[in-house]
Design an enzyme around this catalytic site. Structure first.
Site, PDB file in Angstrom:
ATOM      1  N   CYS A   1      13.920  44.146  54.408  1.00  0.00           N
ATOM      2  CA  CYS A   1      14.664  44.293  53.171  1.00  0.00           C
ATOM      3  C   CYS A   1      14.173  43.251  52.191  1.00  0.00           C
ATOM      4  CB  CYS A   1      16.156  44.231  53.409  1.00  0.00           C
ATOM      5  SG  CYS A   1      16.764  42.594  53.627  1.00  0.00           S
TER       6      CYS A   1
ATOM      7  N   ARG B   1      14.109  40.738  58.847  1.00  0.00           N
ATOM      8  CA  ARG B   1      15.383  40.968  59.516  1.00  0.00           C
ATOM      9  C   ARG B   1      15.270  41.855  60.774  1.00  0.00           C
ATOM     10  NH1 ARG B   1      19.870  41.532  54.838  1.00  0.00           N
ATOM     11  NH2 ARG B   1      21.151  40.503  56.378  1.00  0.00           N
TER      12      ARG B   1
ATOM     13  N   LYS C   1      33.820  40.797  52.226  1.00  0.00           N
ATOM     14  CA  LYS C   1      32.952  41.948  52.538  1.00  0.00           C
ATOM     15  C   LYS C   1      32.409  41.829  53.960  1.00  0.00           C
ATOM     16  CE  LYS C   1      28.462  41.952  51.065  1.00  0.00           C
ATOM     17  NZ  LYS C   1      27.539  42.179  52.194  1.00  0.00           N
ATOM     18  N   ASN C   2      31.892  40.643  54.290  1.00  0.00           N
ATOM     19  CA  ASN C   2      31.228  40.504  55.583  1.00  0.00           C
ATOM     20  C   ASN C   2      32.206  40.424  56.753  1.00  0.00           C
ATOM     21  OD1 ASN C   2      28.829  40.667  54.293  1.00  0.00           O
ATOM     22  ND2 ASN C   2      28.255  38.504  54.529  1.00  0.00           N
TER      23      ASN C   2
ATOM     24  N   ASP D   1      23.753  32.709  51.715  1.00  0.00           N
ATOM     25  CA  ASP D   1      24.300  33.620  50.696  1.00  0.00           C
ATOM     26  C   ASP D   1      24.768  32.879  49.439  1.00  0.00           C
ATOM     27  OD1 ASP D   1      23.774  35.743  52.304  1.00  0.00           O
ATOM     28  OD2 ASP D   1      25.858  36.183  52.838  1.00  0.00           O
TER      29      ASP D   1
ATOM     30  N   ARG E   1      27.440  45.769  45.075  1.00  0.00           N
ATOM     31  CA  ARG E   1      27.510  45.835  46.545  1.00  0.00           C
ATOM     32  C   ARG E   1      28.470  44.774  47.082  1.00  0.00           C
ATOM     33  NH1 ARG E   1      22.488  44.204  48.947  1.00  0.00           N
ATOM     34  NH2 ARG E   1      23.986  44.014  50.613  1.00  0.00           N
TER      35      ARG E   1
HETATM   36  C1  UD1 Z   1      24.753  38.318  57.927  1.00  0.00           C
HETATM   37  C2  UD1 Z   1      25.401  38.582  56.598  1.00  0.00           C
HETATM   38  C3  UD1 Z   1      24.490  38.148  55.463  1.00  0.00           C
HETATM   39  C4  UD1 Z   1      24.066  36.683  55.657  1.00  0.00           C
HETATM   40  C5  UD1 Z   1      23.504  36.465  57.053  1.00  0.00           C
HETATM   41  C6  UD1 Z   1      23.213  35.004  57.367  1.00  0.00           C
HETATM   42  C7  UD1 Z   1      26.793  40.522  57.019  1.00  0.00           C
HETATM   43  C8  UD1 Z   1      27.035  41.968  56.797  1.00  0.00           C
HETATM   44  N1  UD1 Z   1      25.679  40.007  56.482  1.00  0.00           N
HETATM   45  O1  UD1 Z   1      23.568  39.118  57.992  1.00  0.00           O
HETATM   46  O2  UD1 Z   1      25.193  38.288  54.238  1.00  0.00           O
HETATM   47  O3  UD1 Z   1      23.071  36.360  54.724  1.00  0.00           O
HETATM   48  O4  UD1 Z   1      24.436  36.935  58.047  1.00  0.00           O
HETATM   49  O5  UD1 Z   1      24.347  34.243  57.176  1.00  0.00           O
HETATM   50  O6  UD1 Z   1      27.604  39.833  57.614  1.00  0.00           O
HETATM   51  N2  UD1 Z   1      17.488  37.446  63.494  1.00  0.00           N
HETATM   52  C9  UD1 Z   1      16.533  37.646  64.463  1.00  0.00           C
HETATM   53  N3  UD1 Z   1      16.731  38.679  65.352  1.00  0.00           N
HETATM   54  C10 UD1 Z   1      17.832  39.485  65.311  1.00  0.00           C
HETATM   55  C11 UD1 Z   1      18.796  39.250  64.318  1.00  0.00           C
HETATM   56  C12 UD1 Z   1      18.608  38.221  63.420  1.00  0.00           C
HETATM   57  O7  UD1 Z   1      15.541  36.948  64.536  1.00  0.00           O
HETATM   58  O8  UD1 Z   1      17.940  40.389  66.150  1.00  0.00           O
HETATM   59  C13 UD1 Z   1      17.311  36.337  62.539  1.00  0.00           C
HETATM   60  C14 UD1 Z   1      17.187  36.824  61.079  1.00  0.00           C
HETATM   61  O9  UD1 Z   1      15.866  37.230  60.777  1.00  0.00           O
HETATM   62  C15 UD1 Z   1      17.612  35.609  60.319  1.00  0.00           C
HETATM   63  C16 UD1 Z   1      18.669  34.980  61.237  1.00  0.00           C
HETATM   64  O10 UD1 Z   1      18.482  35.562  62.507  1.00  0.00           O
HETATM   65  O11 UD1 Z   1      16.546  34.702  60.205  1.00  0.00           O
HETATM   66  C17 UD1 Z   1      20.085  35.199  60.796  1.00  0.00           C
HETATM   67  O12 UD1 Z   1      20.304  36.565  60.550  1.00  0.00           O
HETATM   68  P1  UD1 Z   1      21.691  37.245  60.886  1.00  0.00           P
HETATM   69  O13 UD1 Z   1      22.713  36.197  61.109  1.00  0.00           O
HETATM   70  O14 UD1 Z   1      21.488  38.258  61.961  1.00  0.00           O
HETATM   71  O15 UD1 Z   1      22.029  38.018  59.541  1.00  0.00           O
HETATM   72  P2  UD1 Z   1      22.846  39.355  59.397  1.00  0.00           P
HETATM   73  O16 UD1 Z   1      23.867  39.469  60.465  1.00  0.00           O
HETATM   74  O17 UD1 Z   1      21.904  40.482  59.188  1.00  0.00           O
END
Ligand code: UD1
Length: 417
Positions: free
Chosen positions: A116, A121, A22-23, A304, A396
């Site tokens: 969420c 996030r 999915k990801n 995850d 999902r």
């Molecule tokens: C992706 C995955 C999700 C997984 C996560 C972490 C997808 C669609 N989803 O989510 O299933 O749980 O990676 O492996 O691929 N952060 C910031 N600022 C930002 C962005 C992120 O501080 O602008 C922080 C987040 O709060 C979190 C960390 O970075 O603590 C990791 O998040 P991130 O890797 O961005 O997760 P997603 O890409 O949303």
């Protein structure tokens, strides 16, 4: 709203095949918007999140044909650069079109994704990266607009390795003038898959899978064909299903290297794991031993898989300490597992799980995708029956999970209300 009725106590036995990731699929679908031709993606899992991304692409003007696990995307007709609040609310990962729209049209507007279930996030790293490429960001009335006259390659450093920000920036930089270097990039396998797809479309990207990704801008991209990697989280979930039911399951279509942290922790817990090519056999004859886990960015233990592993630890011999370092609110399953007889104490970002000999079925609710998976696993091992509400969260990310587990000997009924 649908629910599962799960009768626990059966050992899972047999073979289960893992679907495409999915990801990996979601950013690859978003990346197809970067060009005007036709892309074919194979191994696409039939999931609710993927259907939402399909709706996003169609909303933007693409034509999408999706049959079984093959998706054809024709992005020639894309004429809109805005994603509505309704679509953003349906799936947070809709924000992955930010990078591809900016990359192709130099403009994108998306509704601000709210917090969420698992944490706040933020999007700051995505936006900081786009600014470094020359985009102006405006945040107004709950929408983010990114706009640029011209995108220029730049050095981007992430304070934390964000998967989504790394992917968005790769897509935004692919046709920028000059070279972009992303440092402290996320190293997840899904990012390598995105790099491979983008390079098939004519991009010049190196380094995905390491913490430094180098993108040399090209003038244009073209359509491409790609098969997505297997879903490592689905595979990991099945491994725990085998372990928690003292079963014996052969899991196929796996890239075992992607699962090293999970495999190692299972072995530490006394579970038998045999790896052969793209197959992993997992079997257990007794309760697992308690082991500690701490979630970390790849190649650390994946957040995850934390809820599912916690489900396993609820029936372990001994006490396990589980620390969540990625998302601040990812312990919603704890309350539900307690309803099933688990002994879990929360201390901030740490859960202390004292194993009990057996769980008992209860009335519980899936609060998010992986929490829902954890409750299915707990229910499979529990004495008597469990009613699990809000199965739509599980849909999902898992394609008809009940059919897969019933084929292995579980007893799960989906009830439509
Ligand atoms: C992706 C995955 C999700 C997984 C996560 C972490 C997808 C669609 N989803 O989510 O299933 O749980 O990676 O492996 O691929 N952060 C910031 N600022 C930002 C962005 C992120 O501080 O602008 C922080 C987040 O709060 C979190 C960390 O970075 O603590 C990791 O998040 P991130 O890797 O961005 O997760 P997603 O890409 O949303």
């Amino acid at each position: 709203m649908q629910k599962f009725m799960i009768m626990g106590g059966n050992r899972l036995q047999g073979t289960v095949r893992v679907n495409g990731s999915k990801n990996a699929t979601l950013p690859i679908m978003a990346a197809s918007l970067l060009q005007e031709g036709r892309c074919t993606i194979k191994g696409v899992p039939r999931l609710r999140d993927v259907a939402v991304m399909r709706d996003v692409l169609v909303y933007l003007g693409a034509s999408v044909a999706w049959e079984k696990d093959v998706m054809h995307i024709d992005a020639g007709g894309v004429n809109c650069q805005e994603v509505s609040e309704e679509l953003m609310r349906r799936m947070r990962a809709s924000n992955l079109v930010l990078g591809s729209l900016v990359g192709r049209f130099r403009r994108a507007k998306i509704s601000y994704p709210g917090g969420c279930q698992i944490g706040t996030r933020p999007m700051n790293l995505h936006l900081k990266g786009l600014q470094a490429l020359g985009a102006t960001i405006t945040e107004k009335y709950g929408y983010i607009t990114a706009q640029a006259e011209k995108l220029r390659g730049s050095e981007i450093y992430f304070d934390v390795p964000s998967v989504g920000a790394t992917e968005n920036l790769m897509m935004a930089a692919v046709m920028a003038e000059g070279t972009t270097v992303i440092r402290n990039a996320a190293k997840e396998p899904e990012i390598i898959d995105l790099q491979n797809f983008l390079n098939r479309m004519g991009a010049k990207i190196r380094g995905a899978g390491t913490d430094t990704i180098k993108i040399t801008g090209v003038d244009s991209l073209h359509g491409a064909e790609h098969a997505v990697i297997p879903d490592r989280i689905e595979a990991g979930t099945h491994m725990v299903a085998a372990a928690i039911t003292c079963g014996d399951v052969l899991i196929t279509n796996v890239i075992p290297e992607h699962l090293e942290p999970v495999i190692n922790k299972l072995r530490e817990a006394g579970i038998n794991v045999e790896v052969k090519d793209d197959r992993v056999r997992v079997w257990a004859g007794k309760r697992p031993l308690a082991v500690d886990i701490k979630t970390m960015p790849y190649p650390g233990f994946p957040t995850d898989m934390q809820p599912q592993f916690m489900a396993l630890m609820t029936v372990a011999e001994g006490t396990s300490v589980i620390t969540e370092t990625i998302f601040e609110n990812r312990f919603k399953h704890v309350m539900e597992l307690r309803r099933m007889g688990a002994d879990i104490r929360l201390e901030g970002q740490t859960a202390v799980v004292k194993g009990v000999p057996a769980l008992s079925g209860a009335y519980v609710e899936a609060t998010d995708l992986r929490a829902g998976a954890a409750l299915v696993l707990a229910a499979l091992a529990a004495e008597n029956g469990t009613v699990l509400e809000r199965v739509e969260h599980i849909d999902r990310g898992y394609e008809r999970l009940e059919n897969k587990y019933n084929a292995l000997g579980a007893r799960i009924i989906r009830v439509h209300k």
